[in-house]
Design an enzyme around this catalytic site. Structure first.
Site, PDB file in Angstrom:
ATOM      1  N   CYS A   2      -7.051  -8.293  26.817  1.00 38.35           N
ATOM      2  CA  CYS A   2      -6.406  -8.691  25.573  1.00 38.35           C
ATOM      3  C   CYS A   2      -7.340  -8.347  24.412  1.00 38.35           C
ATOM      4  O   CYS A   2      -8.556  -8.506  24.507  1.00 38.35           O
ATOM      5  CB  CYS A   2      -6.067 -10.165  25.473  1.00 38.35           C
ATOM      6  SG  CYS A   2      -4.892 -10.714  26.705  1.00 38.35           S
ATOM      7  N   ARG A  27      -7.814  -2.690  26.059  1.00 40.40           N
ATOM      8  CA  ARG A  27      -8.023  -4.046  26.581  1.00 40.40           C
ATOM      9  C   ARG A  27      -6.746  -4.677  27.108  1.00 40.40           C
ATOM     10  O   ARG A  27      -6.770  -5.784  27.665  1.00 40.40           O
ATOM     11  CB  ARG A  27      -8.606  -4.941  25.490  1.00 40.40           C
ATOM     12  CG  ARG A  27      -9.947  -4.476  24.991  1.00 40.40           C
ATOM     13  CD  ARG A  27     -10.387  -5.331  23.836  1.00 40.40           C
ATOM     14  NE  ARG A  27     -10.714  -6.677  24.265  1.00 40.40           N
ATOM     15  CZ  ARG A  27     -11.938  -7.107  24.523  1.00 40.40           C
ATOM     16  NH1 ARG A  27     -12.953  -6.291  24.404  1.00 40.40           N
ATOM     17  NH2 ARG A  27     -12.160  -8.350  24.886  1.00 40.40           N
ATOM     18  N   TRP A  75      -2.751  -8.320  27.909  1.00 36.89           N
ATOM     19  CA  TRP A  75      -2.836  -8.025  29.338  1.00 36.89           C
ATOM     20  C   TRP A  75      -2.433  -9.336  30.003  1.00 36.89           C
ATOM     21  O   TRP A  75      -3.173 -10.318  29.955  1.00 36.89           O
ATOM     22  CB  TRP A  75      -4.258  -7.629  29.703  1.00 36.89           C
ATOM     23  CG  TRP A  75      -4.422  -7.164  31.116  1.00 36.89           C
ATOM     24  CD1 TRP A  75      -4.265  -5.887  31.589  1.00 36.89           C
ATOM     25  CD2 TRP A  75      -4.788  -7.959  32.252  1.00 36.89           C
ATOM     26  NE1 TRP A  75      -4.501  -5.853  32.944  1.00 36.89           N
ATOM     27  CE2 TRP A  75      -4.822  -7.101  33.378  1.00 36.89           C
ATOM     28  CE3 TRP A  75      -5.075  -9.312  32.439  1.00 36.89           C
ATOM     29  CZ2 TRP A  75      -5.138  -7.561  34.666  1.00 36.89           C
ATOM     30  CZ3 TRP A  75      -5.386  -9.751  33.715  1.00 36.89           C
ATOM     31  CH2 TRP A  75      -5.419  -8.877  34.806  1.00 36.89           C
ATOM     32  N   ASN A 101      -7.580 -14.647  23.432  1.00 37.66           N
ATOM     33  CA  ASN A 101      -8.034 -13.873  24.586  1.00 37.66           C
ATOM     34  C   ASN A 101      -8.727 -14.873  25.500  1.00 37.66           C
ATOM     35  O   ASN A 101      -9.662 -15.543  25.068  1.00 37.66           O
ATOM     36  CB  ASN A 101      -9.022 -12.797  24.142  1.00 37.66           C
ATOM     37  CG  ASN A 101      -9.581 -12.031  25.328  1.00 37.66           C
ATOM     38  OD1 ASN A 101      -8.956 -11.981  26.387  1.00 37.66           O
ATOM     39  ND2 ASN A 101     -10.759 -11.463  25.157  1.00 37.66           N
ATOM     40  N   GLY A 102      -8.252 -15.003  26.722  1.00 43.32           N
ATOM     41  CA  GLY A 102      -8.884 -15.950  27.638  1.00 43.32           C
ATOM     42  C   GLY A 102      -7.852 -16.676  28.471  1.00 43.32           C
ATOM     43  O   GLY A 102      -6.708 -16.222  28.597  1.00 43.32           O
ATOM     44  N   GLU A 492     -17.649   5.765  44.078  1.00 41.70           N
ATOM     45  CA  GLU A 492     -17.254   5.901  42.670  1.00 41.70           C
ATOM     46  C   GLU A 492     -16.175   6.984  42.507  1.00 41.70           C
ATOM     47  O   GLU A 492     -15.215   6.810  41.757  1.00 41.70           O
ATOM     48  CB  GLU A 492     -18.497   6.196  41.812  1.00 41.70           C
ATOM     49  CG  GLU A 492     -18.245   6.573  40.364  1.00 41.70           C
ATOM     50  CD  GLU A 492     -17.511   5.519  39.553  1.00 41.70           C
ATOM     51  OE1 GLU A 492     -17.270   4.412  40.052  1.00 41.70           O
ATOM     52  OE2 GLU A 492     -17.137   5.819  38.407  1.00 41.70           O
ATOM     53  N   LYS A 496     -12.395   6.383  41.015  1.00 45.99           N
ATOM     54  CA  LYS A 496     -11.819   7.118  39.881  1.00 45.99           C
ATOM     55  C   LYS A 496     -10.425   7.632  40.245  1.00 45.99           C
ATOM     56  O   LYS A 496      -9.490   7.533  39.455  1.00 45.99           O
ATOM     57  CB  LYS A 496     -12.704   8.300  39.453  1.00 45.99           C
ATOM     58  CG  LYS A 496     -14.000   7.955  38.754  1.00 45.99           C
ATOM     59  CD  LYS A 496     -13.851   7.444  37.343  1.00 45.99           C
ATOM     60  CE  LYS A 496     -13.758   5.946  37.252  1.00 45.99           C
ATOM     61  NZ  LYS A 496     -14.931   5.153  37.240  1.00 45.99           N
ATOM     62  N   GLU A 499      -7.863   4.651  40.472  1.00 44.91           N
ATOM     63  CA  GLU A 499      -7.455   3.904  39.289  1.00 44.91           C
ATOM     64  C   GLU A 499      -6.644   4.723  38.294  1.00 44.91           C
ATOM     65  O   GLU A 499      -5.818   4.147  37.593  1.00 44.91           O
ATOM     66  CB  GLU A 499      -8.634   3.194  38.613  1.00 44.91           C
ATOM     67  CG  GLU A 499      -9.719   4.063  38.103  1.00 44.91           C
ATOM     68  CD  GLU A 499     -10.896   3.251  37.551  1.00 44.91           C
ATOM     69  OE1 GLU A 499     -10.744   2.078  37.232  1.00 44.91           O
ATOM     70  OE2 GLU A 499     -11.978   3.842  37.446  1.00 44.91           O
ATOM     71  N   HIS A 515     -17.340   5.922  63.735  1.00 45.19           N
ATOM     72  CA  HIS A 515     -17.174   4.545  64.203  1.00 45.19           C
ATOM     73  C   HIS A 515     -15.798   3.995  63.831  1.00 45.19           C
ATOM     74  O   HIS A 515     -15.596   2.787  63.827  1.00 45.19           O
ATOM     75  CB  HIS A 515     -18.280   3.658  63.629  1.00 45.19           C
ATOM     76  CG  HIS A 515     -19.647   4.106  64.041  1.00 45.19           C
ATOM     77  ND1 HIS A 515     -20.123   3.964  65.322  1.00 45.19           N
ATOM     78  CD2 HIS A 515     -20.619   4.766  63.358  1.00 45.19           C
ATOM     79  CE1 HIS A 515     -21.338   4.483  65.405  1.00 45.19           C
ATOM     80  NE2 HIS A 515     -21.663   4.990  64.226  1.00 45.19           N
ATOM     81  N   LYS A 614      -9.714  -2.557  30.133  1.00 47.17           N
ATOM     82  CA  LYS A 614     -11.182  -2.525  30.069  1.00 47.17           C
ATOM     83  C   LYS A 614     -11.682  -3.911  29.676  1.00 47.17           C
ATOM     84  O   LYS A 614     -10.956  -4.671  29.049  1.00 47.17           O
ATOM     85  CB  LYS A 614     -11.605  -1.501  29.015  1.00 47.17           C
ATOM     86  CG  LYS A 614     -12.907  -0.843  29.398  1.00 47.17           C
ATOM     87  CD  LYS A 614     -13.143   0.394  28.595  1.00 47.17           C
ATOM     88  CE  LYS A 614     -14.481   0.978  28.945  1.00 47.17           C
ATOM     89  NZ  LYS A 614     -14.491   1.630  30.262  1.00 47.17           N
TER      90      LYS A 614
HETATM   91  C1  F6R Z   1     -13.859   1.452  36.600  1.00 45.23           C
HETATM   92  C2  F6R Z   1     -14.262   0.478  35.598  1.00 45.23           C
HETATM   93  C3  F6R Z   1     -14.551  -0.899  36.048  1.00 45.23           C
HETATM   94  C4  F6R Z   1     -15.800  -1.449  35.328  1.00 45.23           C
HETATM   95  C5  F6R Z   1     -16.003  -2.932  35.689  1.00 45.23           C
HETATM   96  C6  F6R Z   1     -17.273  -3.488  35.085  1.00 45.23           C
HETATM   97  O1  F6R Z   1     -13.654   2.707  36.047  1.00 45.23           O
HETATM   98  O2  F6R Z   1     -14.344   0.767  34.437  1.00 45.23           O
HETATM   99  O3  F6R Z   1     -14.694  -0.969  37.429  1.00 45.23           O
HETATM  100  O4  F6R Z   1     -16.898  -0.685  35.708  1.00 45.23           O
HETATM  101  O5  F6R Z   1     -14.899  -3.657  35.252  1.00 45.23           O
HETATM  102  O6  F6R Z   1     -17.255  -3.388  33.699  1.00 45.23           O
HETATM  103  P1  F6R Z   1     -18.581  -3.583  32.841  1.00 45.23           P
HETATM  104  O7  F6R Z   1     -19.500  -2.481  33.194  1.00 45.23           O
HETATM  105  O8  F6R Z   1     -18.118  -3.540  31.413  1.00 45.23           O
HETATM  106  O9  F6R Z   1     -19.157  -4.923  33.224  1.00 45.23           O
END
Ligand code: F6R
Length: 619
Positions: A2, A27, A75, A101-102, A492, A496, A499, A515, A614
């Protein structure tokens, strides 16, 4: 999660708030809304489901004019994304409006209490209880004092919350507060105007002077400044700091997506990450803001890394680097698990958080737990005004610049380079690495941003990745394999792909294949291997043979001139040769580009992938 924005000043507020929300859309993007105090002194609310563009259209059709406004991009947590659940939420027949937000953890009890007081709820959200609570106290107890009513209302809430309140009776102020780890609340100082937002990108186009609210703090904004208080009413003095980023940093520029821009910025961001930290004459690493003396570094017994998602995978690379270079034991924990397993933490340990945003609620909670146990804390953090940056004993700033694409890219490579600097710093303090080895690594570090730039320039020139996406983008499952320091890169790379393109991808340590997971391999499951020519290269070659023997296609991240791998694999994702410990910084980049191109090929929304946002500020 949010995004909230507020504006008070002399300019038309709605376009500024909408533009701020546009910069915060990473967000949350399932609905959005704003409330403007119009020229007639009425609160006008516009809310719409879906992306911000839908709200902008609504505001174009039904414009609202006024110089004070709040806005929100959602969100969903409580209640589906509908118009009625979108913020702002109003109370008192349009007397006041609230964005949040929260999470209000005790919202059921508060809702029952407010229904008992005669309030009628029109949404499923927890936020609506805040609006009605502020109204309840405004009428009874606070006698029309909006600041006092907000303070009383917030004292009743449990759980993290960042809120902004606007009221028809008080056209000269916005009241904001932060409770707990609710994501950032940044106050921007303009000329004859003030802004407030969850994150800097919404403020950067208007001002570079910023102050931050901490837990249990309130701000009262007028057009000419802000007064700060603790939640129990004690005045606070806050100085605004000067933002390092300029407004261009928060725009897409020539790129189609923020993720694409951020991938292609990695040469520059790594140059910034290294700047001022390497002393070539003495061959030393300087990390002044880490605030850890050589003596303290010598007496540490262990490092515990806490992080989530991509930052956690960077932490796994960090374990290799720190253990190899500084010979110091490292444990890497998901921040979301750390505090729930009664971790063994003591003052001889350093708990090191890795967090791009500095606001991830689980990472902040892990740091709280570490502090409670008496450990020293530090953070590798990108947002230097964030809660993590302000609460730790020391920080290493990533210097990656604002990361807006929901899928993290440049923050990963900056974190790995920072972890390498940290490992070298610990190694030099503990006398754990010999001069020649240190010099080799320092030289490789210096060359690294240039090599990243070359890799990216080459990738940008041709259509290699677009062709790979067309060839492999229709599969439903992928395996990503790596060994040693490349195993976290497999994780990683798979993350990518998952997501942003919604393809199921699993990262696995290559040696574990036989295994169990080898059963998955057939002509429908391509395998991506990370196979630079290093000490475990031969093992990766036999891994590739095993996949091919079962009819699986192989994509290999390999050195450009590796003729053997070119013959073996169906496709090569080329990388330059660097020091073995720095290879992860190069090998992850083709995986970022591949995921990006596959998402484009499948028509997915790269910057706003479904269900994600994010800055994860809810548990
Ligand atoms: C994946 C991604 C998330 C963040 C995770 C931690 O592409 O962006 O997995 O890495 O939410 O976020 P931060 O680094 O902001 O604590």
């Amino acid at each position: 999660m949010c995004g909230i924005v507020g504006y008070i000043g002399a300019r038309a507020a709605a376009p500024i708030v909408l533009d701020g929300l546009r910069h915060l859309e990473y967000r949350g993007y399932d609905s959005a809304g704003l409330a403007v105090l119009d020229r007639a002194g009425e609160l006008q609310v516009r809310r719409e489901v879906g992306k911000l563009a839908n709200l902008s259209r609504l505001v174009d059709e039904a414009p609202v004019e006024g110089q004070i406004a709040i806005g929100h991009t959602r969100w969903a947590t409580h209640g589906p994304p509908t118009q009625l659940n979108a913020h702002p939420h109003v109370s008192g027949g349009g007397l006041l409006a609230v964005v949040q937000n929260g999470i209000v953890e005790n919202y059921h009890a508060l809702r029952e209490r407010l229904i008992g007081e005669g309030y009628v709820f029109t949404s499923d959200t927890d936020t609506e209880v805040i609006a009605h609570l502020v109204h309840l106290y405004y009428q009874n107890g606070s006698q029309g004092d909006l600041v006092d009513a907000t303070r009383r209302a917030l004292s009743d809430l449990r759980g993290p919350s960042a809120v902004v309140v606007v009221c028809r009776d008080h056209p000269d102020k916005l009241v904001a507060a932060r409770l707990g780890n609710a994501g950032g609340v940044a106050v921007g100082y303009g000329e004859g105007e003030m802004l407030i937002a969850s994150d800097i990108p919404a403020l950067a186009p208007h001002t570079r002077r910023i102050a931050y609210l901490d837990d249990q703090q309130m701000a009262v904004l007028t057009a000419n400044g802000a007064d700060y208080f603790t939640l129990d009413g004690q005045p606070l003095v806050k100085d605004a700091s000067l933002l390092e980023w300029d407004a261009d940093a928060v725009d897409r520029g020539e790129f189609r997506h923020f993720m694409q821009k951020e991938i292609f910025e990695q040469g520059r961001s790594l140059t910034d990450t290294l700047r001022g930290r390497l002393d070539f004459v003495g061959g030393q690493v300087r990390l002044d803001s880490l605030n850890l003396s050589a003596e303290q570094a010598r007496t540490l017994e262990k490092v515990t890394i806490v992080a989530c998602g991509t930052s956690y995978y960077a932490g796994l690379v960090g374990k290799f680097l720190i253990e190899r270079l500084a010979r110091l034991p490292v444990e890497v924990d998901y921040a979301s698990e750390f505090r729930y397993r009664q971790p063994i933490v003591n003052p001889q340990q350093l708990v090191l958080a890795i967090t791009q945003s500095g606001e991830t609620v689980d990472t902040l909670a892990a740091l709280d737990e570490a502090r409670r146990c008496g450990a020293r804390t530090a953070a590798i953090v990108n947002a230097t005004g964030s809660q993590a940056a302000r609460l730790c004993d020391g920080i290493i700033a990533m210097q990656a610049g604002p990361e807006i694409g929901v899928a993290s890219t440049k923050a990963f490579t900056a974190s790995v380079v920072d972890l390498c600097l940290f490992a070298l710093y610990m190694a030099q303090a503990r006398g754990a690495v010999d001069e020649t080895a240190r010099r080799e690594l320092l030289d490789a570090l210096v060359r690294l941003p240039g090599q990243v730039g070359e890799l990216l320039a080459e990738a940008r020139q041709g259509d290699h990745y677009a062709r790979l996406a067309a060839r492999f983008g229709e599969f439903s499952n992928f395996l990503y394999l790596g060994r040693g320091i490349h195993y976290p890169i497999a994780l990683e790379g798979a993350l990518k792909l998952k997501e942003i393109s919604y393809i199921h991808a699993e990262g696995y340590p290559a040696g574990e294949m036989k295994h169990g997971p080898i059963a998955l391999i057939d002509g429908q499951t391509p395998t991506l291997v990370i196979a630079p020519r290093d000490s475990i290269y031969e093992k990766m070659v036999s891994q590739v043979e095993q996949v091919r023997a079962r009819g699986g296609a192989v994509l290999a991240v390999a050195h450009a001139e590796d003729a053997q791998m070119r013959q073996l694999a169906d496709a090569i994702l080329p990388i330059p040769v660097t020091h073995e410990l720095l290879t992860p910084v190069l090998s992850v980049i083709p995986l970022q580009i591949l995921a990006y191109e596959v998402a484009l090929h499948r028509g997915a929304d790269v910057d706003q992938p479904r269900n994600l946002a994010k800055s994860v500020t809810v548990e």
